[in-house]
Design a protein around this motif. Sequence first.
Motif, mmCIF file in Angstrom:
data_model
loop_
_atom_site.group_PDB
_atom_site.id
_atom_site.type_symbol
_atom_site.label_atom_id
_atom_site.label_comp_id
_atom_site.label_asym_id
_atom_site.label_seq_id
_atom_site.Cartn_x
_atom_site.Cartn_y
_atom_site.Cartn_z
ATOM 1 N N GLY A 49 12.414 44.194 -25.420
ATOM 2 C CA GLY A 49 11.270 44.816 -24.775
ATOM 3 C C GLY A 49 9.963 44.162 -25.183
ATOM 4 O O GLY A 49 9.543 44.240 -26.329
ATOM 5 N N ARG A 108 6.082 44.163 -24.770
ATOM 6 C CA ARG A 108 4.969 44.978 -24.263
ATOM 7 C C ARG A 108 3.722 44.108 -24.188
ATOM 8 O O ARG A 108 3.261 43.587 -25.191
ATOM 9 C CB ARG A 108 4.739 46.188 -25.165
ATOM 10 N N TYR A 161 1.795 43.608 -12.583
ATOM 11 C CA TYR A 161 3.058 44.229 -12.195
ATOM 12 C C TYR A 161 3.538 43.643 -10.865
ATOM 13 O O TYR A 161 4.683 43.193 -10.744
ATOM 14 C CB TYR A 161 2.884 45.748 -12.091
ATOM 15 N N GLU A 205 15.283 42.365 -16.727
ATOM 16 C CA GLU A 205 16.067 43.474 -16.188
ATOM 17 C C GLU A 205 15.185 44.529 -15.534
ATOM 18 O O GLU A 205 15.576 45.178 -14.577
ATOM 19 C CB GLU A 205 16.880 44.107 -17.315
ATOM 20 N N ASP A 206 13.988 44.711 -16.074
ATOM 21 C CA ASP A 206 13.124 45.759 -15.557
ATOM 22 C C ASP A 206 11.693 45.500 -16.025
ATOM 23 O O ASP A 206 11.477 44.810 -17.031
ATOM 24 C CB ASP A 206 13.583 47.129 -16.068
ATOM 25 N N ILE A 207 10.744 46.068 -15.281
ATOM 26 C CA ILE A 207 9.331 46.004 -15.673
ATOM 27 C C ILE A 207 8.764 47.399 -15.502
ATOM 28 O O ILE A 207 8.879 47.989 -14.424
ATOM 29 C CB ILE A 207 8.542 45.004 -14.805
ATOM 30 N N ILE A 208 8.215 47.945 -16.560
ATOM 31 C CA ILE A 208 7.704 49.311 -16.519
ATOM 32 C C ILE A 208 6.212 49.284 -16.809
ATOM 33 O O ILE A 208 5.770 48.780 -17.847
ATOM 34 C CB ILE A 208 8.428 50.193 -17.565
ATOM 35 N N ALA A 209 5.434 49.831 -15.855
ATOM 36 C CA ALA A 209 3.989 49.890 -16.043
ATOM 37 C C ALA A 209 3.624 51.088 -16.908
ATOM 38 O O ALA A 209 4.278 52.130 -16.851
ATOM 39 C CB ALA A 209 3.300 49.989 -14.684
ATOM 40 N N GLY A 210 2.587 50.924 -17.713
ATOM 41 C CA GLY A 210 2.038 52.015 -18.510
ATOM 42 C C GLY A 210 0.543 52.099 -18.277
ATOM 43 O O GLY A 210 0.017 51.522 -17.324
ATOM 44 N N SER A 247 -0.658 48.573 -20.018
ATOM 45 C CA SER A 247 0.290 47.553 -20.464
ATOM 46 C C SER A 247 1.505 47.545 -19.558
ATOM 47 O O SER A 247 1.731 48.483 -18.790
ATOM 48 C CB SER A 247 0.753 47.843 -21.895
ATOM 49 N N LEU A 299 5.770 46.878 -19.862
ATOM 50 C CA LEU A 299 6.927 46.611 -20.705
ATOM 51 C C LEU A 299 7.890 45.776 -19.880
ATOM 52 O O LEU A 299 8.386 46.236 -18.847
ATOM 53 C CB LEU A 299 7.601 47.913 -21.152
ATOM 54 N N PHE A 348 1.237 54.487 -12.622
ATOM 55 C CA PHE A 348 2.641 54.226 -12.997
ATOM 56 C C PHE A 348 3.407 55.519 -12.825
ATOM 57 O O PHE A 348 2.830 56.577 -12.591
ATOM 58 C CB PHE A 348 2.754 53.722 -14.449
ATOM 59 N N LEU A 349 4.751 55.422 -12.895
ATOM 60 C CA LEU A 349 5.606 56.600 -12.862
ATOM 61 C C LEU A 349 6.219 56.772 -14.245
ATOM 62 O O LEU A 349 6.496 55.800 -14.937
ATOM 63 C CB LEU A 349 6.727 56.464 -11.823
ATOM 64 N N GLY A 350 6.437 58.001 -14.641
ATOM 65 C CA GLY A 350 7.041 58.229 -15.949
ATOM 66 C C GLY A 350 7.309 59.695 -16.152
ATOM 67 O O GLY A 350 7.135 60.490 -15.219
ATOM 68 N N PRO A 387 3.726 52.573 -7.902
ATOM 69 C CA PRO A 387 2.518 52.027 -8.528
ATOM 70 C C PRO A 387 1.691 51.220 -7.526
ATOM 71 O O PRO A 387 2.243 50.425 -6.770
ATOM 72 C CB PRO A 387 3.067 51.133 -9.641
#
Lengths: 215, 303
Positions: A22, A24, A35, A47-52, A55, A57, A131-133, A206
């Motif tokens: 991971g 960040r 993103y 494998e994946d990209i996660i917005a915060g 930042s 990840l 972002f979603l979370g 997003p």
Amino acid sequence: MGKYGRGQSHVHLAWRWVSERGLRVATGDATLAYYASLIAMALPDVEDIIAGDDSLLVILRQGARVPPELRSALTEPLADRVRRPNGKRHEIEVEYGGVAGPDLPALAKRAGLSVAAYVDLHAATAYTVAFLGFQPGFPYLRGLPPALQTSRRASPRQRVAPGSVAIGGCYTGIYPAGGPGGWHIIGRTGAALFDPQRDVPALLMPGDQVRFVPA
Amino acid sequence: MIEVLRAGLCDLVMDLGRPGRGTLGVPAGGAADPPALAAANRLVGNDAAAAGLEITLAGPRLLFPLGGVAALTGARFAASRSSGAPVAWNETLVLAVGEVLTLEGVETGCRCWLAVRGGLAVPQVMGSRSTFLPSAFGGQGGRSLRTGDVLHCGAAASEVRLLRAFPPLRGEGGCLRVVAGPQASQFDDAGLTAFFGSPYRVEAASDRRGLRLAGAPASHHRAELTSQGVLAGAVQVPPDAQPIILGWDGPVTGGYPVIAGVIAADVPRLAQLKPGDAIRFVTIEVEAARAQAAVPWTIEELG
């Protein structure tokens, strides 16, 4: 502890490891643009990209190194074409107050506004999905007017109704499913925020733009 | 076909999960120890990604009205077969018509995986048959098995072979290898010393979303509450200074400082931790962590 990796001399984004898979990356105000740019690259080792908040990840496949293309993308200026990602526009119908929004009167009072003025301000604002979370399909919507920003509830509710429109810190958001929740509930929408059977399960993604419309 | 005569504590249909959907707020999920499920599948002639059962702490009683071929991997449970035949772990089991397989309590560890020939034929949701309990989708109606459930199996792809699997040697004891986390600098010296130098106990309020730990306070400077991407194995520390290791079904973003991240090779070991277990953290470098590739199980013919 917590090394700053600075890949090359001209790097301008700092990154830190969450685990060896991971990465960040501190993308700041350009998070959505990065993103969009990185998703479009569709790198096989990513494998994946996660917005915060500010930042991204980037999750690598187990054993993979940082792909050179990713390193370049994080060290070179963003192309102009991805600076302003084009999201979809949504209008979300909301029933404000009453049983649907039990925290609305107290929130309006704390903000020094009438309930009607609070609702007008919330509905007059154009929001962006940052972002979603928290839950599948839960959007963190940026753009909440400072007058409406408030800390989370001191004790979370055991159960929040699906579709609840809520205020948490500097965000407004919508609970797609029931369950516990610590944000203030000001209304409810019938929009299906998340349906795992749909081709695109999340209604809001997003970069999308959202306006609330009083029912 | 399987009839659930008595459900276990938490029997979940699992395959290798649905990675790549974090943007939607959906974690990768899937079997807590993917190589163990994959090995069970290979023992029954399935593709490694077929759906099986993940069984936690206390297992179910299952009737195979048409017989079948099954295999168990992971933690050993007290187990019996109505035929009186032994229940071997890590081996192909051929079940007679009408045979009942009973799993009781776990002996050591926490979870095991049961594969059946053909795989469990529940519908795919978002590309996977894995159960995601927090949002109640996937698997058997988005929930754990209930007494009376009937599970159907897919078509078998290959002929039955009697096989034995050998798990890879993994780090022993409760020592988990971690990479120092992105916010380790927000912790004070006492907090870092506590986290990296003292044992933690797994608390009862632990599940596939996260393992709650209790021990010396991993104290930190009150961090700003911003949400950042996280993944399974990330160790978050809330204001009470008691760490939480995020699990397979944990949220994709978190607002607490991340002191460390369990390396990918050790995340499957979290599957066998249960309340009361003691663990320690030891740091390694990112490059060293990356070299700890997943060691495959070895499979050979039963002779």
